[in-house]
Design an enzyme around this catalytic site. Sequence first.
Site, mmCIF file in Angstrom:
data_model
loop_
_atom_site.group_PDB
_atom_site.id
_atom_site.type_symbol
_atom_site.label_atom_id
_atom_site.label_comp_id
_atom_site.label_asym_id
_atom_site.label_seq_id
_atom_site.Cartn_x
_atom_site.Cartn_y
_atom_site.Cartn_z
ATOM 1 N N ASP A 1 -5.734 9.254 9.895
ATOM 2 C CA ASP A 1 -4.417 8.728 10.237
ATOM 3 C C ASP A 1 -3.907 9.286 11.556
ATOM 4 O O ASP A 1 -4.190 10.426 11.918
ATOM 5 C CB ASP A 1 -3.420 9.055 9.114
ATOM 6 C CG ASP A 1 -3.739 8.293 7.846
ATOM 7 O OD1 ASP A 1 -3.736 7.058 7.911
ATOM 8 O OD2 ASP A 1 -4.014 8.920 6.811
ATOM 9 N N GLU B 1 0.867 -1.175 0.000
ATOM 10 C CA GLU B 1 0.000 0.000 0.000
ATOM 11 C C GLU B 1 0.902 1.223 0.000
ATOM 12 O O GLU B 1 1.795 1.343 0.845
ATOM 13 C CB GLU B 1 -0.895 0.036 1.239
ATOM 14 C CG GLU B 1 -1.936 -1.059 1.282
ATOM 15 C CD GLU B 1 -2.764 -1.051 2.559
ATOM 16 O OE1 GLU B 1 -3.653 -1.906 2.683
ATOM 17 O OE2 GLU B 1 -2.520 -0.188 3.437
#
EC number: 4.2.1.20
Length: 270
Positions: free
Chosen positions: A60, A49
Site C-alpha cells: 500500500d 472492500e
Amino acid sequence: MSRLQTRFAQLKEQNRAALVTFVTAGDPNYDTSLAILKGLPAAGADVIELGMPFTDPMADGPAIQLANIRALGAKQNLAKTLQMVREFREGNSDTPLVLMGYFNPIHHYGVPRFIADAKAAGVDGLIVVDMPPEHNSELCDPAQAAGIDFIRLTTPTTDDARLPKVLDGSSGFVYYVSVAGVTGAGAATLEHVEEAVARLRRHTDLPISIGFGIRTPEQAAAIARLADGVVVGSALIDHIASAESSEQAVDGVLSLCAALSEGVRKARVS
C-alpha cells in the site's frame, strides 16, 4: 448465487460497471468508520472492500499506510473489524463486502476461527495480497469451502505463463492492479488498461475490476467503459485524513463516493 455473483450479474443486465470502494476498518476510529461503512451503499457503492489494519502494509501507498496507522492507534483489530461487518449487516443484506489485507492478522486470529467468524458476520470475499496461489491450501481453499470468495490481484507484470496459476482458484472477481507498485500511485493509460482487460478476458470469465490510481469521476467513468468494476480507495481515504471532525470525514467520503458513482453510472450511456 453469492452476493458478489448476484451484484455483478445485476450490473451486467444494466450495462454498467460496479463502483468498488475501499476504506480501512477503524480509520480514524471505530464509530466514524462504521458510519462511513453504513453510508457507502446509499452513496452509490456497489461493492465494498474493507481493509484489515496491519502494521506492515507493504503493498500500500502512503495514504493507506497512514490509514492503517490511524486505525491501529484507535485500537482497531481483526475482532473489531468482524464486529463492524456484523453491525453493517444488521442494516444491509445485499451489498457485497470483501475484507482486504494481509495474512499475518488472520494467522494470529486462527484460520479456521477466522473463516467461521467471517462467514457468520456476513463477509463475502477475501483479498489477501501476500497469499500466492502456491499457498491455496492455507486460506483460499478453506475459505471457498465455507462459501467465501477468494479474489486475486493481477498486475502489469503478471505474464501469460503466470496468469493461469494466479487465476487458479480465484472467485468473485479479478482485481487488476493497473499500475505496478503501491496503491494510490499514478493512473494507468486507458490504452494499457484496455489491452490488459482483453488479455484477462482470454483467461477468465470472472468480472474484472480495475484499481490503483483512480481519483476522479472522469477517471472512474473512463475505466467503467472498459471493465466490470472500478476500484477507488486512496482518494476516499484522503478525505478521512484531511477531515477536522468525524462529520467532515463521513461527509467527505460519501460525497466523493456519490460523485464517483454518478461518473460510473453515466459512463456507458450514449
